[in-house]
Every structure is written in C-alpha cells, then in structure tokens.
Design a protein around this motif. Structure first.
Motif, PDB file in Angstrom:
ATOM      1  N   ASN A  25      59.348  38.792  53.560  1.00 21.11           N
ATOM      2  CA  ASN A  25      59.994  40.033  53.987  1.00 21.11           C
ATOM      3  C   ASN A  25      61.506  39.912  54.130  1.00 21.11           C
ATOM      4  N   GLN A  26      62.047  38.690  54.045  1.00 26.13           N
ATOM      5  CA  GLN A  26      63.501  38.507  54.103  1.00 26.13           C
ATOM      6  C   GLN A  26      64.199  38.986  52.833  1.00 26.13           C
ATOM      7  N   PHE A  27      63.436  39.129  51.726  1.00 19.48           N
ATOM      8  CA  PHE A  27      64.041  39.457  50.439  1.00 19.48           C
ATOM      9  C   PHE A  27      64.148  40.964  50.231  1.00 19.48           C
ATOM     10  N   ARG A  28      65.084  41.344  49.391  1.00 25.85           N
ATOM     11  CA  ARG A  28      65.301  42.762  49.092  1.00 25.85           C
ATOM     12  C   ARG A  28      64.133  43.351  48.303  1.00 25.85           C
ATOM     13  N   GLU A  29      63.606  42.576  47.335  1.00 23.96           N
ATOM     14  CA  GLU A  29      62.502  43.043  46.498  1.00 23.96           C
ATOM     15  C   GLU A  29      61.256  42.192  46.784  1.00 23.96           C
ATOM     16  N   VAL A  30      60.147  42.873  47.100  1.00 22.53           N
ATOM     17  CA  VAL A  30      58.895  42.184  47.408  1.00 22.53           C
ATOM     18  C   VAL A  30      57.736  42.961  46.791  1.00 22.53           C
ATOM     19  N   VAL A  31      56.871  42.263  46.071  1.00 24.30           N
ATOM     20  CA  VAL A  31      55.556  42.817  45.712  1.00 24.30           C
ATOM     21  C   VAL A  31      54.504  41.794  46.118  1.00 24.30           C
ATOM     22  N   ALA A  50      55.542  38.209  44.516  1.00 27.21           N
ATOM     23  CA  ALA A  50      56.759  38.136  43.710  1.00 27.21           C
ATOM     24  C   ALA A  50      57.922  38.605  44.564  1.00 27.21           C
ATOM     25  N   VAL A  51      59.009  37.811  44.602  1.00 23.87           N
ATOM     26  CA  VAL A  51      60.171  38.186  45.416  1.00 23.87           C
ATOM     27  C   VAL A  51      61.470  37.867  44.691  1.00 23.87           C
ATOM     28  N   ASP A  52      62.519  38.585  45.074  1.00 23.42           N
ATOM     29  CA  ASP A  52      63.896  38.260  44.719  1.00 23.42           C
ATOM     30  C   ASP A  52      64.179  38.503  43.234  1.00 23.42           C
ATOM     31  N   PRO A 105      62.785  56.107  42.756  1.00 25.27           N
ATOM     32  CA  PRO A 105      62.912  56.202  41.299  1.00 25.27           C
ATOM     33  C   PRO A 105      61.532  56.428  40.669  1.00 25.27           C
ATOM     34  N   ASP A 106      61.504  57.014  39.471  1.00 23.20           N
ATOM     35  CA  ASP A 106      60.225  57.244  38.797  1.00 23.20           C
ATOM     36  C   ASP A 106      59.605  55.949  38.291  1.00 23.20           C
ATOM     37  N   LEU A 107      60.435  54.968  37.993  1.00 24.86           N
ATOM     38  CA  LEU A 107      59.939  53.679  37.493  1.00 24.86           C
ATOM     39  C   LEU A 107      60.827  52.564  38.029  1.00 24.86           C
ATOM     40  N   PHE A 108      60.194  51.487  38.472  1.00 27.29           N
ATOM     41  CA  PHE A 108      60.947  50.318  38.937  1.00 27.29           C
ATOM     42  C   PHE A 108      60.148  49.053  38.640  1.00 27.29           C
ATOM     43  N   PHE A 109      60.779  48.102  37.953  1.00 22.70           N
ATOM     44  CA  PHE A 109      60.197  46.777  37.728  1.00 22.70           C
ATOM     45  C   PHE A 109      61.286  45.734  37.909  1.00 22.70           C
ATOM     46  N   PHE A 110      60.866  44.529  38.329  1.00 19.73           N
ATOM     47  CA  PHE A 110      61.841  43.449  38.430  1.00 19.73           C
ATOM     48  C   PHE A 110      61.236  42.143  37.949  1.00 19.73           C
ATOM     49  N   GLN A 111      62.114  41.269  37.515  1.00 17.07           N
ATOM     50  CA  GLN A 111      61.768  39.921  37.078  1.00 17.07           C
ATOM     51  C   GLN A 111      62.039  39.004  38.266  1.00 17.07           C
ATOM     52  N   PRO A 112      60.983  38.500  38.933  1.00 19.38           N
ATOM     53  CA  PRO A 112      61.192  37.759  40.182  1.00 19.38           C
ATOM     54  C   PRO A 112      61.689  36.336  39.944  1.00 19.38           C
ATOM     55  N   TYR A 226      51.719  45.374  49.416  1.00 18.11           N
ATOM     56  CA  TYR A 226      52.925  45.559  50.227  1.00 18.11           C
ATOM     57  C   TYR A 226      54.097  45.519  49.263  1.00 18.11           C
ATOM     58  N   PHE A 227      54.799  46.640  49.145  1.00 26.96           N
ATOM     59  CA  PHE A 227      55.927  46.755  48.208  1.00 26.96           C
ATOM     60  C   PHE A 227      57.183  47.107  48.987  1.00 26.96           C
ATOM     61  N   LYS A 228      58.252  46.418  48.645  1.00 31.29           N
ATOM     62  CA  LYS A 228      59.547  46.693  49.271  1.00 31.29           C
ATOM     63  C   LYS A 228      60.627  46.635  48.202  1.00 31.29           C
ATOM     64  N   ASN A 229      61.439  47.671  48.137  1.00 29.67           N
ATOM     65  CA  ASN A 229      62.638  47.659  47.312  1.00 29.67           C
ATOM     66  C   ASN A 229      63.785  48.156  48.182  1.00 29.67           C
ATOM     67  N   ASN A 230      64.434  47.216  48.849  1.00 28.32           N
ATOM     68  CA  ASN A 230      65.510  47.531  49.792  1.00 28.32           C
ATOM     69  C   ASN A 230      64.963  48.388  50.927  1.00 28.32           C
ATOM     70  N   HIS A 231      65.232  49.700  50.941  1.00 23.37           N
ATOM     71  CA  HIS A 231      64.773  50.547  52.040  1.00 23.37           C
ATOM     72  C   HIS A 231      63.554  51.390  51.662  1.00 23.37           C
TER      73      HIS A 231
END
Length: 436
Positions: A25-31, A50-52, A105-112, A226-231
């Motif tokens: 939970n310390q990271f900005r992006e969490v799945v 997956a984080v960060d 956003p309508d779509l969001f993906f990240f490369q952790p 549990y999904f987190k993207n900043n706020h």
C-alpha cells in the motif's frame, strides 16, 4: 523484457498474504488479485501482486483498444490494469452521458517493477531491472510488517459517522424503469438486459485497505481485487470471471442467477436446488451463454466454441450463483486485445441483443458505469490474460471524496419489478455491511 526471479518458501501463506498487501500500500500503483483459495478449474495462482509502475497507459475510450494493443505489443511484459464498461463506445456507435462522480480514466494499465506470485507455501518474485539483493531486502521487510491494527495504532479507521449512503434511483423510480424495460422486451427490442443502480456517498472518508479487507473477509470470492492508482481505488469482492486465455484456449464464465444463503444447512441446500430448477434464472443464464458463444465465435477457430458447463451452481459466503463455462480455441496469430475487444463488455452485464440492450441501459440508468461492470486483470509476456467482472465492488476517489457502489440484475420477460429490486438489495448487502 528481462526480469530477475527469486522464489522463497513461506511458513504461513495467509499471514504472509496480509503482510504483503499492507507492504504494497506504500506504492502509487497497486493491483492485488486474491483467489481466496476458492476451488476452481482454471486457477493459476492463490494470489498475485503487482506494484510500482515502470511504464503505464491511461486513456479515454477513443481508440482505446488499438492503443492498448500497441502498448501490449511494445512492452511484451506483464501488464496489470482495468477496462471500464464505457470502452463499448470504442467498438460501437454508443455513448456514455450519465452522471460520473468518480472520474476514473476509461482504461488504465501499467508495467510493474515488482511482481509477486503466491502458490501454496511459495512466493515467486519477479523484479524488473533490479538485483537479487533488493528482492531479499523486500522479502524480509514484508515478513517484518506488523498487522493492520498496529499500522493505524489501534484506531478504527473504517468509516466515519459523516458518511451517508444515498440511492441514486429511488425505489419508486426503479420500479418504473424496470416496467419500461419490460415494455421494450414485450415489443421485441431486447430479450434481456442488465439494469443497474448506484449507491453513493459524498464527502466520504474511508481507509480503503481496511474496507477491502473487511469486504473480502465476509465474501471470500475467487476474483477479489484491491486496486489503487494514486487516489483512485477499487475494492472488489467479485465472484465472476470475464475472460481468460491459456495458450490457444479462451474461457468465459458468465454468472446469471442468484439465491440467498441460509444459516440452516437444510434450508441452504434447498435454496441451491430451487436456484438450479428456477426456469427464470435458467432462461437468463442460457440467453447470456448464447451471447457469449456468439462473441467468442468472432475470433475462434472453426467449430471450436463449446459450452463446457451449463448452469452450474456454486456457493459463496453471501449467495449461491448459477455459472456457465463457455470455451473456444484461437489461432496463434490472433492478438490478445482482439479477443477482448470482440467480447467486451461481457454479456452478463449487458444483455441480448447486446447493442440494443446497451442503448436501453444508457437511456434508463442514471450513472455512468465506468469501472463498475468493467474488468480488472493482467496480460502475461506471452499474450495470455485473465480478467474478472467488476461487480460486488466499492469504488472510491479519495481526491474528491466520492464513494460509489452499484448493483444490478437481469431483466427478462419473467421479471417482476419488485423481485428485481429485492435481488439488487441482496447483492448490495455485503457493501452496506462493511460501510456501516
């Protein structure tokens, strides 16, 4: 993309899983994806984290699937994120003009940068451009995490008394809208449509991780997130898989049909039997199975679409559900994103015929669905994927303090407005319980 890999043995997997999520939970992006050890045929991991973000893609619906295809083709790595329901506007001449209090956003993906795969008593860590020492340090840091209670100093952070959950559509208006949808069905415009309504709170103050833990504990579903993207947060207790690809095999598992659990074992078993033999629930499920078969056929190898299980009954903590499994095979040259694009949004959250149902849904609902009835999941470097259906979920924008959860049911010619309203309240029960 090369990743350093290290495997550790863990003595208490459930305790480690809780510590891992607190650490994440310390990271900005969490799945964080949790199967809750639910027995299922197509399971790969007990949990995945997956984080960060190293790279990411965030976009509205316009040209979204092509942008995702380009991103996925370029990275050829693990990607985690979501597809919102409103990506329907990218594939059909549709729109989304209803109220949106969440502003995702309508779509969001990240490369952790950092990945964790839990299976039995082992955790496999896959780090991007990082050395073994950092993996060892992180592993020991996770082991030394305290409990959530110790993190917040014993203070109860769950929900403040200032939170007031409101209903976007009143009961009277809901009954009128379902009656209108039944008119569309009787006129032959649609056979079935999933109609949803929103519960929301403004000026909401919650601790998302704690709410997720409570929701997951009382639901224990196979596709929790549990999904987190900043706020921006998603706290999901979803029991439903949208779509999974393993090699050339594609699997869809739509849910249609819900019945209450009962603390009395005899009455609980009777509830299952009643659901299995309920003609209305079976008709709902079979209609969506036909829709899924048609969707899968758009990318399937000839003759490969099969119904592996029809109207199976599965039990969860809160409800019994009727679930079917439809499978197909695809050519190696068929892209992962194309398979998703031609089946999205999932039939269990739209209706049949699909486009007509989505137009009527937009007309009668009063909230933009956004991530609700979308999907969260991941792509592998090989182009396989696994996505859930975002239902039984709480969405929260901490920046504007807006909290939202929606519930819905399938409207067919056999539906009664009062019965559908009661089904919605049953599905909302878990969310109300953790927020109150």
């Amino acid at each position: 993309m090369l990743r350093a890999t290290k495997v550790f043995t863990i003595e208490h997997p459930e305790i480690f899983k809780q510590k891992l999520l607190i650490w994440a939970n310390q990271f900005r992006e969490v799945v964080f994806l949790d199967s809750n050890n639910y027995h299922q045929k197509y399971s790969c991991y007990d949990a995945v984290l997956a984080v960060d973000a190293f790279t990411s893609i965030k976009t509205d619906y316009f040209n979204a699937f092509e942008d995702l295809h380009q991103y996925q083709s370029k990275t050829q790595d693990w990607l985690f994120g979501y597809l919102s329901y409103d990506l329907k506007n990218d594939t059909e001449a549709l729109n989304s003009k209803n109220f949106d209090g969440l502003d995702f956003p309508d779509l969001f993906f990240f490369q952790p940068k950092k990945l964790f795969f839990l299976k039995d008593n082992q955790v496999e860590m896959k780090y991007l451009n990082l050395c073994d020492d950092e993996m060892k340090d992180d592993f020991h840091e996770i082991l030394n995490e305290g409990s959530w209670e110790s993190k917040v100093g014993g203070k109860e952070f769950g929900v403040g008394s200032e939170i007031k959950i409101q209903q976007r559509i009143s009961k009277e208006a809901y009954l009128q809208k379902v009656s209108k949808m039944l008119e569309y069905i009787h006129y032959g415009d649609i056979y079935e449509a999933n109609f949803c309504m929103e519960f929301f709170a403004e000026n909401a103050s919650i601790e998302p991780l704690e709410i997720y833990q409570k929701l997951n504990a009382i639901s224990q579903p196979p596709f929790a997130v549990y999904f987190k993207n900043n706020h921006q947060y998603l706290l999901s207790a979803s029991p439903e898989r949208y779509l999974k690809k393993e090699g050339i095999k594609v699997i869809s598992q739509p849910i249609k049909g819900t019945a209450k659990r009962n603390s009395n074992p005899i009455l609980d078993e009777q509830s299952k039997v009643d659901l299995e033999n309920n003609p209305k629930e079976r008709a709902e499920n079979i209609m969506i199975v036909d829709l899924v078969r048609n969707d899968l056929s758009r990318t399937a190898s000839k003759g490969s679409v099969e119904v592996e299980e029809l109207c199976g009954i599965y039990s969860f903590q809160q409800v019994h559900q009727m679930i079917s499994t439809v499978v197909s095979q695809v050519e190696n040259t068929t892209s992962a994103v194309e398979i998703i694009k031609t089946t999205f949004p999932m039939g269990s959250m739209t209706g049949a015929p699909k486009i007509s149902a989505m137009k009527i849904i937009e007309e009668l609902e009063e909230t933009k669905r956004g991530l609700y009835s979308g999907a969260v999941g991941y792509f592998t470097p090989e182009g396989d994927f696994d996505f859930n259906v975002v239902i039984r979920s709480i969405l929260f924008n901490a920046k504007n303090q807006y909290l939202s959860f929606s519930v819905g049911s399938a409207i067919t010619s056999e539906a009664t407005p009062e019965g559908e309203y009661e089904e919605c309240l049953l599905k909302a029960k878990a969310m109300f319980e953790v927020l109150n």
